[in-house]
Design a protein around this motif. Structure first.
Motif, PDB file in Angstrom:
ATOM      1  N   ALA A 338     -58.051  14.624 -11.683  1.00 36.24           N
ATOM      2  CA  ALA A 338     -58.756  13.521 -11.037  1.00 36.24           C
ATOM      3  C   ALA A 338     -59.447  13.977  -9.751  1.00 36.24           C
ATOM      4  N   ALA A 339     -58.730  14.743  -8.916  1.00 33.79           N
ATOM      5  CA  ALA A 339     -59.289  15.190  -7.641  1.00 33.79           C
ATOM      6  C   ALA A 339     -60.484  16.121  -7.848  1.00 33.79           C
ATOM      7  N   SER A 340     -60.386  17.006  -8.832  1.00 34.29           N
ATOM      8  CA  SER A 340     -61.483  17.950  -9.060  1.00 34.29           C
ATOM      9  C   SER A 340     -62.747  17.231  -9.524  1.00 34.29           C
ATOM     10  N   ARG A 341     -62.585  16.137 -10.286  1.00 35.58           N
ATOM     11  CA  ARG A 341     -63.763  15.373 -10.705  1.00 35.58           C
ATOM     12  C   ARG A 341     -64.391  14.651  -9.522  1.00 35.58           C
ATOM     13  N   MET A 342     -63.561  14.230  -8.588  1.00 42.45           N
ATOM     14  CA  MET A 342     -64.096  13.608  -7.380  1.00 42.45           C
ATOM     15  C   MET A 342     -64.861  14.646  -6.550  1.00 42.45           C
ATOM     16  N   VAL A 343     -64.301  15.848  -6.423  1.00 41.08           N
ATOM     17  CA  VAL A 343     -64.996  16.924  -5.706  1.00 41.08           C
ATOM     18  C   VAL A 343     -66.327  17.229  -6.392  1.00 41.08           C
ATOM     19  N   PHE A 344     -66.308  17.329  -7.710  1.00 46.53           N
ATOM     20  CA  PHE A 344     -67.525  17.596  -8.485  1.00 46.53           C
ATOM     21  C   PHE A 344     -68.577  16.519  -8.246  1.00 46.53           C
ATOM     22  N   GLY A 354     -71.055  23.158   1.173  1.00 47.98           N
ATOM     23  CA  GLY A 354     -71.038  24.044   0.008  1.00 47.98           C
ATOM     24  C   GLY A 354     -71.175  23.318  -1.310  1.00 47.98           C
ATOM     25  N   SER A 355     -71.820  22.169  -1.312  1.00 47.51           N
ATOM     26  CA  SER A 355     -71.937  21.354  -2.530  1.00 47.51           C
ATOM     27  C   SER A 355     -72.527  22.120  -3.709  1.00 47.51           C
ATOM     28  N   ALA A 356     -73.452  23.014  -3.436  1.00 47.53           N
ATOM     29  CA  ALA A 356     -74.104  23.759  -4.514  1.00 47.53           C
ATOM     30  C   ALA A 356     -73.105  24.552  -5.342  1.00 47.53           C
ATOM     31  N   LEU A 357     -71.997  24.990  -4.706  1.00 49.33           N
ATOM     32  CA  LEU A 357     -70.957  25.724  -5.436  1.00 49.33           C
ATOM     33  C   LEU A 357     -70.010  24.766  -6.150  1.00 49.33           C
ATOM     34  N   TRP A 358     -69.549  23.742  -5.442  1.00 43.59           N
ATOM     35  CA  TRP A 358     -68.478  22.887  -5.986  1.00 43.59           C
ATOM     36  C   TRP A 358     -68.925  22.032  -7.162  1.00 43.59           C
ATOM     37  N   ARG A 359     -70.241  21.833  -7.345  1.00 43.30           N
ATOM     38  CA  ARG A 359     -70.696  21.002  -8.456  1.00 43.30           C
ATOM     39  C   ARG A 359     -70.997  21.805  -9.725  1.00 43.30           C
ATOM     40  N   LYS A 360     -70.775  23.108  -9.688  1.00 46.71           N
ATOM     41  CA  LYS A 360     -71.040  23.931 -10.872  1.00 46.71           C
ATOM     42  C   LYS A 360     -70.035  23.628 -11.984  1.00 46.71           C
ATOM     43  N   VAL A 361     -70.526  23.673 -13.224  1.00 46.17           N
ATOM     44  CA  VAL A 361     -69.724  23.350 -14.397  1.00 46.17           C
ATOM     45  C   VAL A 361     -69.756  24.516 -15.370  1.00 46.17           C
ATOM     46  N   SER A 362     -68.612  24.857 -15.942  1.00 51.26           N
ATOM     47  CA  SER A 362     -68.539  25.947 -16.918  1.00 51.26           C
ATOM     48  C   SER A 362     -69.256  25.544 -18.203  1.00 51.26           C
ATOM     49  N   VAL A 369     -65.141  24.160 -12.666  1.00 42.95           N
ATOM     50  CA  VAL A 369     -64.176  25.196 -12.286  1.00 42.95           C
ATOM     51  C   VAL A 369     -64.044  25.363 -10.768  1.00 42.95           C
ATOM     52  N   PRO A 370     -65.149  25.531 -10.012  1.00 40.68           N
ATOM     53  CA  PRO A 370     -64.984  25.687  -8.556  1.00 40.68           C
ATOM     54  C   PRO A 370     -64.302  24.474  -7.915  1.00 40.68           C
ATOM     55  N   ALA A 371     -64.574  23.284  -8.431  1.00 41.84           N
ATOM     56  CA  ALA A 371     -63.963  22.071  -7.880  1.00 41.84           C
ATOM     57  C   ALA A 371     -62.453  22.069  -8.098  1.00 41.84           C
ATOM     58  N   VAL A 372     -62.014  22.607  -9.233  1.00 41.95           N
ATOM     59  CA  VAL A 372     -60.570  22.707  -9.499  1.00 41.95           C
ATOM     60  C   VAL A 372     -59.912  23.610  -8.462  1.00 41.95           C
ATOM     61  N   TRP A 373     -60.513  24.778  -8.231  1.00 40.92           N
ATOM     62  CA  TRP A 373     -59.927  25.721  -7.270  1.00 40.92           C
ATOM     63  C   TRP A 373     -59.946  25.168  -5.849  1.00 40.92           C
ATOM     64  N   LEU A 374     -61.025  24.501  -5.475  1.00 42.70           N
ATOM     65  CA  LEU A 374     -61.072  23.913  -4.135  1.00 42.70           C
ATOM     66  C   LEU A 374     -59.966  22.871  -3.958  1.00 42.70           C
ATOM     67  N   SER A 375     -59.725  22.077  -4.985  1.00 39.27           N
ATOM     68  CA  SER A 375     -58.707  21.020  -4.911  1.00 39.27           C
ATOM     69  C   SER A 375     -57.319  21.595  -4.651  1.00 39.27           C
ATOM     70  N   VAL A 376     -56.944  22.629  -5.389  1.00 37.69           N
ATOM     71  CA  VAL A 376     -55.587  23.166  -5.231  1.00 37.69           C
ATOM     72  C   VAL A 376     -55.444  23.964  -3.938  1.00 37.69           C
ATOM     73  N   VAL A 377     -56.508  24.673  -3.537  1.00 34.98           N
ATOM     74  CA  VAL A 377     -56.431  25.443  -2.288  1.00 34.98           C
ATOM     75  C   VAL A 377     -56.310  24.511  -1.092  1.00 34.98           C
TER      76      VAL A 377
END
Length: 509
Positions: A338-344, A354-362, A369-377
């Motif tokens: 849920a949090a990673s989708r909010m970041v995305f 750094g929005s250009a990085l966090w909105r990238k999708v595999s 993916v970047p949003a997932v890592w940002l959320s846990v870090v």
């Protein structure tokens, strides 16, 4: 409850194609995989609410702030009000089924600044929830290791366990929404089966139980405050903290089939199912208390573990603790999703540094993916003070509640203010929309104030409630960043320009 047909479809059983078209009407090109069904959408909110996480983790808090009477009756009362909040929020979700959820609704109904501040509150709450859930799971894991192998958890070892749990959840989320949906579906039955197993064992095995009079009327004040009304009020935190995170259904709406109906239903169902099962769990634990003071001062550091230990012995307690830990792992995994989708989504509208990085999708898994890592870090960073202070975990809990709770009420309030300008989706409360909405707004306003109040007396650095500081900090941060990002931030009015299509293509990697 009346269900009126949507403006853009003749039936509430819309096809994936209809949902993708609706998303384009709301301004976004679909890039996430729509592979989650209605049950999976309900399951993610139910997993995030996680009665085996919230109730068990904060049970010790409840023993001090009002005791059994406040825990049981507070759960019943808070659950009713939260159901009103959930129904009112579900109605707005049906009209705006996007990953941005609360902030997108606020932006559409109230303007850019409403959306901006709602987004920052929601994001703070979601990231605080990851930290609170997974750190709580680490504490329970330490208690399990203590019972099984005599391991004595320290702040350092608990932090290592916590980091391992965060890493696990990041990896699981990278495999795509289909695995997340499967795990959440398993989580529903694990939670319900776990509650039945715990309550059943505590009802059958111990020879001694507390009386109904004790369970439903015993008031305990271990806070240092003199007013029983004040103590009972802050004791509601146990229930209100647990009843949070149901906006996960909205955040996963771009990955849900028939989202304008399924996401709304997922919110409401997750609340009432948790309401019933949570009451049974709290009652079962409280009836089985063998030594009240011994439970509060448990050597395991986890009062519910002491109840299980006293009532069932080491073997039974260890087995049931494992059930709880697995449920908490399910909960944390759902919260990362849920949090990673909010970041995305927030990054998609250029709201974050750094929005250009966090909105990238595999391109392979269609996962941000970047949003997932940002959320846990970021969740890890939030919990780091727990290495030095026993109060820090309570502060993280407060951050979750104070961030996410006000964010629920803002789109509801704006919907009420908009009156006829709000066009309902296919899931609607009909004539109950206004009364339910106002009950929800008033309740959230009350608990937001309530959870900023000090919970222990005297108030010191170790006993202070840091929720008010967290709220002020995020509002200041949001205000400062507004002046930096206000020219680039904004939700789109419609999707379709060549420039927008090019930007979307660049973000799929």
């Amino acid at each position: 409850m009346s269900i009126s047909p949507p403006k853009w479809s003749s039936s509430d059983q819309t096809s994936p194609k209809d949902e993708e078209e609706r998303l384009r009407e709301l301004g976004y090109q679909p890039v996430l995989a729509r592979r989650m069904g209605g049950f999976g959408n309900f399951a993610i909110s139910f997993s995030v609410i996680s009665i085996l996480s919230g109730c068990m983790t904060l049970y010790g808090f409840g023993l001090n702030t009002g005791g059994p009477a406040v825990m049981l009756w507070g759960w019943a009362g808070v659950g009713l009000f939260v159901l009103c909040v959930g129904m009112a929020l579900a109605e707005v979700t049906s009209a705006y089924p996007t990953s941005g959820a609360l902030y997108y609704m606020a932006d559409r109904l109230g303007g850019r600044k409403w959306g901006w501040y709602t987004g920052w509150l929601n994001l703070l709450g979601l990231l605080g929830a990851i930290a609170g859930i997974d750190y709580g799971c680490a504490l329970f894991t330490g208690a399990f290791l203590n019972l099984q192998w005599g391991f004595h958890p320290t702040p350092g070892s608990t932090m290592i366990i916590f980091m391992c749990i965060l890493l696990l959840h990041a990896v699981l989320n990278l495999f795509g929404v289909r695995l997340v949906s499967l795990l959440n579906s398993v989580s529903v039955w694990w939670h319900l089966g776990g509650v039945a197993l715990i309550v059943g064992a505590l009802a059958i095995v111990p020879s001694d139980h507390q009386s109904p009079e004790f369970v439903f009327t015993e008031f305990v004040n271990g806070t240092g405050w003199d007013s029983p009304i004040y103590v009972a009020a802050i004791g509601l935190l146990l229930a209100q903290y647990t009843f949070s995170g149901y906006d996960a259904s909205a955040h996963l709406s771009e990955e849900t089939s028939n989202a304008s109906v399924s996401a709304a239903r997922g919110i409401v169902r997750s609340i009432w199912v948790s309401w019933i099962a949570g009451f049974a769990l709290l009652a079962g634990l409280t009836f089985a208390i063998q030594d009240y003071e011994g439970t509060k001062a448990s050597a395991t550091g986890v009062p519910p573990a002491q109840i299980l230990l006293d009532a069932l012995g080491t073997g039974g307690a260890t087995a049931l603790l494992l059930v709880v830990i697995v449920a908490q792992l399910f909960c944390g995994n759902a919260e990362v999703a849920a949090a990673s989708r909010m970041v995305f989504a927030f990054s998609r509208d250029n709201a974050l540094p750094g929005s250009a990085l966090w909105r990238k999708v595999s391109s392979r898994t269609q996962t941000p993916v970047p949003a997932v890592w940002l959320s846990v870090v970021f969740a890890c960073l939030l919990a780091l003070p727990s290495l030095y202070s026993t109060t820090a975990y309570g502060a993280v809990t407060a951050i979750n509640v104070i961030g996410i709770t006000p964010a629920y009420a803002i789109p509801i309030y704006l919907k009420l203010r908009a009156k006829d300008r709000f066009e309902p989706g296919p899931w609607s409360l009909g004539r109950w929309s206004k009364p339910v909405g106002w009950v929800a707004v008033v309740w959230v306003a009350c608990v937001t104030v309530l959870f900023c109040l000090p919970q222990s007396n005297p108030v010191t650095v170790d006993t202070m409630n840091y929720a008010s500081i967290a709220l002020a900090a995020v509002l200041v941060l949001a205000t400062v960043w507004w002046f930096v990002a206000r020219r680039s931030y904004g939700t789109p009015s419609a999707y379709g320009s060549a420039r927008e299509q090019a930007e979307i293509a660049e973000n799929i990697v």
